[in-house]
Design a protein around this motif. Structure first.
Motif, PDB file in Angstrom:
ATOM      1  N   THR A 106       0.825  -1.211   0.000  1.00 26.46           N
ATOM      2  CA  THR A 106       0.000   0.000   0.000  1.00 26.46           C
ATOM      3  C   THR A 106       0.857   1.258   0.000  1.00 26.46           C
ATOM      4  N   ILE A 107       1.852   1.275   0.869  1.00 20.53           N
ATOM      5  CA  ILE A 107       2.756   2.433   0.930  1.00 20.53           C
ATOM      6  C   ILE A 107       3.477   2.617  -0.397  1.00 20.53           C
ATOM      7  N   GLY A 108       3.916   1.501  -0.994  1.00 28.75           N
ATOM      8  CA  GLY A 108       4.598   1.583  -2.288  1.00 28.75           C
ATOM      9  C   GLY A 108       3.701   2.116  -3.386  1.00 28.75           C
ATOM     10  N   THR A 109       2.451   1.695  -3.401  1.00 27.00           N
ATOM     11  CA  THR A 109       1.511   2.187  -4.418  1.00 27.00           C
ATOM     12  C   THR A 109       1.301   3.694  -4.286  1.00 27.00           C
ATOM     13  N   VAL A 110       1.118   4.156  -3.051  1.00 28.07           N
ATOM     14  CA  VAL A 110       0.924   5.589  -2.821  1.00 28.07           C
ATOM     15  C   VAL A 110       2.190   6.363  -3.192  1.00 28.07           C
ATOM     16  N   TRP A 111       3.348   5.833  -2.826  1.00 27.55           N
ATOM     17  CA  TRP A 111       4.598   6.524  -3.134  1.00 27.55           C
ATOM     18  C   TRP A 111       4.813   6.652  -4.637  1.00 27.55           C
ATOM     19  N   ARG A 112       4.497   5.621  -5.378  1.00 25.68           N
ATOM     20  CA  ARG A 112       4.652   5.703  -6.844  1.00 25.68           C
ATOM     21  C   ARG A 112       3.702   6.741  -7.433  1.00 25.68           C
ATOM     22  N   ASP A 113       2.494   6.820  -6.883  1.00 29.96           N
ATOM     23  CA  ASP A 113       1.554   7.825  -7.377  1.00 29.96           C
ATOM     24  C   ASP A 113       2.027   9.238  -7.034  1.00 29.96           C
ATOM     25  N   VAL A 114       2.592   9.399  -5.833  1.00 28.11           N
ATOM     26  CA  VAL A 114       3.115  10.705  -5.428  1.00 28.11           C
ATOM     27  C   VAL A 114       4.272  11.122  -6.328  1.00 28.11           C
ATOM     28  N   ARG A 115       5.142  10.164  -6.632  1.00 29.61           N
ATOM     29  CA  ARG A 115       6.266  10.487  -7.515  1.00 29.61           C
ATOM     30  C   ARG A 115       5.782  10.893  -8.899  1.00 29.61           C
ATOM     31  N   HIS A 116       4.695  10.268  -9.340  1.00 26.88           N
ATOM     32  CA  HIS A 116       4.169  10.584 -10.676  1.00 26.88           C
ATOM     33  C   HIS A 116       3.392  11.897 -10.669  1.00 26.88           C
ATOM     34  N   GLN A 117       2.543  12.096  -9.650  1.00 26.96           N
ATOM     35  CA  GLN A 117       1.671  13.258  -9.606  1.00 26.96           C
ATOM     36  C   GLN A 117       2.328  14.460  -8.939  1.00 26.96           C
ATOM     37  N   GLY A 118       3.238  14.180  -7.999  1.00 18.82           N
ATOM     38  CA  GLY A 118       3.859  15.269  -7.264  1.00 18.82           C
ATOM     39  C   GLY A 118       3.107  15.597  -5.992  1.00 18.82           C
ATOM     40  N   TRP A 119       3.821  16.117  -4.990  1.00 16.91           N
ATOM     41  CA  TRP A 119       3.217  16.455  -3.712  1.00 16.91           C
ATOM     42  C   TRP A 119       2.256  17.624  -3.821  1.00 16.91           C
ATOM     43  N   ALA A 120       2.475  18.477  -4.818  1.00 21.03           N
ATOM     44  CA  ALA A 120       1.614  19.653  -4.930  1.00 21.03           C
ATOM     45  C   ALA A 120       0.162  19.277  -5.159  1.00 21.03           C
ATOM     46  N   ASP A 121      -0.061  18.047  -5.640  1.00 22.15           N
ATOM     47  CA  ASP A 121      -1.422  17.602  -5.951  1.00 22.15           C
ATOM     48  C   ASP A 121      -2.106  16.934  -4.758  1.00 22.15           C
ATOM     49  N   ARG A 122      -1.417  16.931  -3.607  1.00 28.06           N
ATOM     50  CA  ARG A 122      -1.952  16.127  -2.489  1.00 28.06           C
ATOM     51  C   ARG A 122      -3.236  16.692  -1.896  1.00 28.06           C
ATOM     52  N   TRP A 123      -3.533  17.983  -2.150  1.00 28.73           N
ATOM     53  CA  TRP A 123      -4.740  18.569  -1.575  1.00 28.73           C
ATOM     54  C   TRP A 123      -5.895  18.591  -2.572  1.00 28.73           C
ATOM     55  N   ARG A 124      -5.759  17.838  -3.654  1.00 36.35           N
ATOM     56  CA  ARG A 124      -6.829  17.862  -4.638  1.00 36.35           C
ATOM     57  C   ARG A 124      -8.109  17.262  -4.064  1.00 36.35           C
ATOM     58  N   PHE A 125      -9.221  17.653  -4.646  1.00 32.63           N
ATOM     59  CA  PHE A 125     -10.529  17.187  -4.188  1.00 32.63           C
ATOM     60  C   PHE A 125     -11.140  16.266  -5.238  1.00 32.63           C
ATOM     61  N   ARG A 126     -11.912  15.335  -4.749  1.00 31.78           N
ATOM     62  CA  ARG A 126     -12.729  14.522  -5.630  1.00 31.78           C
ATOM     63  C   ARG A 126     -14.176  14.717  -5.214  1.00 31.78           C
ATOM     64  N   HIS A 127     -15.056  14.574  -6.181  1.00 34.73           N
ATOM     65  CA  HIS A 127     -16.477  14.812  -5.902  1.00 34.73           C
ATOM     66  C   HIS A 127     -16.995  13.893  -4.799  1.00 34.73           C
ATOM     67  N   ASP A 128     -16.521  12.627  -4.787  1.00 34.31           N
ATOM     68  CA  ASP A 128     -17.072  11.670  -3.832  1.00 34.31           C
ATOM     69  C   ASP A 128     -16.176  11.486  -2.619  1.00 34.31           C
ATOM     70  N   ALA A 129     -15.081  12.258  -2.514  1.00 37.22           N
ATOM     71  CA  ALA A 129     -14.197  12.056  -1.376  1.00 37.22           C
ATOM     72  C   ALA A 129     -13.474  13.354  -1.014  1.00 37.22           C
ATOM     73  N   PRO A 130     -14.142  14.304  -0.376  1.00 37.35           N
ATOM     74  CA  PRO A 130     -13.452  15.509   0.075  1.00 37.35           C
ATOM     75  C   PRO A 130     -12.432  15.155   1.135  1.00 37.35           C
ATOM     76  N   ILE A 131     -11.380  15.945   1.229  1.00 38.37           N
ATOM     77  CA  ILE A 131     -10.305  15.604   2.147  1.00 38.37           C
ATOM     78  C   ILE A 131     -10.759  15.669   3.600  1.00 38.37           C
ATOM     79  N   LEU A 132     -11.707  16.579   3.909  1.00 37.70           N
ATOM     80  CA  LEU A 132     -12.327  16.650   5.223  1.00 37.70           C
ATOM     81  C   LEU A 132     -13.822  16.834   5.032  1.00 37.70           C
ATOM     82  N   PRO A 133     -14.631  16.324   5.966  1.00 39.57           N
ATOM     83  CA  PRO A 133     -16.085  16.369   5.752  1.00 39.57           C
ATOM     84  C   PRO A 133     -16.643  17.781   5.729  1.00 39.57           C
ATOM     85  N   TRP A 134     -15.920  18.724   6.365  1.00 38.22           N
ATOM     86  CA  TRP A 134     -16.441  20.085   6.415  1.00 38.22           C
ATOM     87  C   TRP A 134     -15.786  21.004   5.374  1.00 38.22           C
ATOM     88  N   VAL A 135     -14.900  20.468   4.509  1.00 39.67           N
ATOM     89  CA  VAL A 135     -14.221  21.280   3.503  1.00 39.67           C
ATOM     90  C   VAL A 135     -14.629  20.786   2.131  1.00 39.67           C
TER      91      VAL A 135
END
Length: 461
Positions: A423-452
């Motif tokens: 699991t950690i390896g899968t996330v790390w590979r995605d981070v390397r591909h997408q970059g850390w700057a994208d870590r706060w992105r939002f998805r319609h069905d999964a906001p990062i916090l319930p109130w944001v």
């Protein structure tokens, strides 16, 4: 064609499923030769289906269920067994009768049918779920879960895992489309086995806020309703019994034949009594080293699982929901001993994995190996005369120290480590591909916090 099947692991899985079937043949041979089930099944041949019928007794005599019997089951368990039993088979006996449900086994035919009926139901539901995911692997993987030793151990014990398992499958597997129905089945599973709350809570790491809220609300409603019907089982009583159970020190090495953690072994090694002569032959130094080594292994595994869950929160879109269910389940069941039948839940989740990557492949192979109903004796502990319920006669039973209680917890923790690292390896590979700057992105069905949420965005379901 052969090379393609080997590369996909299909032949390997069929071969491992064949080993499970061969182990069952060997178990049946042993049963009909010696008239009792061998290790790793329960060592008392007169106690077959004991969990079911003892619980059913207290379902019809609720006064002492939480005080005298000190049960860990929430009230729903007793409400269900009251329906799935014949009341006249459970007359009130002496208050401190050690196994009051034994006498009902030959009388309560509804209970006998229910044990095997729920077993078949769970296996069929699991097959339907696996067929949707990968039809080629559905049969061998169904053999692993339905005929593997953890499930057969649940059948032999008549444990309520047989009822909780189909509810769990309906809640998490791709069978039902209705979210509300899945919330209800999840809540019923939790009200049967309290530790099942762990995998549902881990959906918070997938940012499925509404899902978790709805499951918890349904759990509370079902608990209150079943408490009102049964008339016993306050939250305080359940917590008190769970706390007392976790503090019990095991002094009989046979009690961890079906162990899934090293709690029993640690308890024996730390005991001041010489109750484990087969291990005492190792000498004092190994006995001193083993408990801290076991503790370090457990803490390392727990830390990796937590790290994998946090990694999932950062990139929930690259991890399947089944994987995060699995991480939560493993964390709960390596922390607290639940018995040999509890792996049916996380094995079912492991078998949703694709045959890709070292971690998932390792975990899948280990699940097949754990499913074999076979154990290797190391040393004889006792030879005793016991009553065999299956054959209704006294038999001579060889009670041995065996290999699996010493290795099974290690294998389970290695599975947890492998999947956490995957699991950690899968996330790390995605981070390397997408970059850390994208870590706060939002998805319609999964906001990062319930109130944001973004302006106009709907609440996550």
């Amino acid at each position: 064609m052969l090379r393609r099947h080997l590369s996909s692991g299909l032949l390997i899985e069929w071969a491992l499923a064949g080993l499970i079937l061969l182990s069952i043949v060997r178990t049946l041979w042993f049963l009909f030769t010696y008239m009792y089930l061998p290790a790793p099944f329960f060592y008392e041949p007169g106690d077959v289906h004991g969990d079911w019928f003892n619980t059913a007794f207290w379902a019809h005599n609720p006064d002492g269920a939480f005080d005298t019997w000190t049960t860990l089951y929430p009230p729903l368990s007793f409400v269900i067994l009251r329906v799935l039993s014949i009341s006249k088979c459970y007359p009130r006996v002496r208050e401190f009768e050690p196994s009051p449900g034994y006498a009902a086994r030959d009388c309560d035919w509804v209970g006998q049918i229910s044990i095997y009926g729920f077993w078949i139901l769970g296996v069929v539901l699991m097959y339907l779920a696996l067929r949707k995911m990968d039809a080629r692997r559905a049969i061998p993987r169904t053999i692993c879960i339905g005929l593997g030793w953890p499930m057969l151990n649940g059948v032999e014990r008549g444990n309520l895992v047989l009822i909780a398992f189909p509810f769990f499958v309906l809640a998490v597997m791709p069978i039902l489309k209705s979210a509300r129905a899945r919330w209800i089945f999840a809540a019923m599973a939790i009200n049967l086995k309290v530790y099942l709350i762990a995998p549902f809570l881990t959906q918070l790491f997938m940012r499925r806020w509404r899902w978790v809220e709805s499951v918890l609300v349904a759990t509370v409603v079902i608990y209150l309703g079943s408490y009102a019907v049964f008339g016993a089982g306050t939250l305080g009583e359940i917590v008190r019994n769970l706390t007392a159970w976790s503090a019990i020190s095991i002094t009989n090495p046979l009690d961890f034949w079906p162990a899934t953690t090293y709690q029993g072994l640690s308890s024996l090694l730390e005991s001041k009594e010489e109750v484990f002569p087969a291990l005492l032959t190792l000498g004092s130094r190994p006995i001193e080293v083993l408990p801290p080594a076991i503790a370090v292994l457990l803490r390392t595994t727990q830390a990796l699982l937590l790290l994998a869950m946090v990694a999932t929160w950062l990139r929930p879109e690259v991890i399947t929901r089944y994987r995060i269910y699995l991480l939560g389940m493993l964390f709960a069941l390596i922390t607290t001993e639940g018995g040999g039948y509890t792996p049916v839940f996380w094995i079912a989740l492991v078998l949703t994995e694709r045959w890709q990557g070292i971690g998932p492949r390792f975990a899948i192979v280990c699940c097949y190996i754990l499913g074999c109903s076979y154990d290797i004796p190391i040393s004889n502990l006792a030879t005793l005369e016991r009553y065999s319920y299956i054959f209704d006669r006294p038999v001579i039973v060889e009670m041995d120290l065996t290999v699996w209680p010493l290795l099974r917890p290690l294998v389970i923790q290695l599975i947890a480590i492998a999947l956490a690292l995957s699991t950690i390896g899968t996330v790390w590979r995605d981070v390397r591909h997408q970059g850390w700057a994208d870590r706060w992105r939002f998805r319609h069905d999964a906001p990062i916090l319930p109130w944001v949420r973004r302006p106009g965005e709907q609440a996550a379901g």
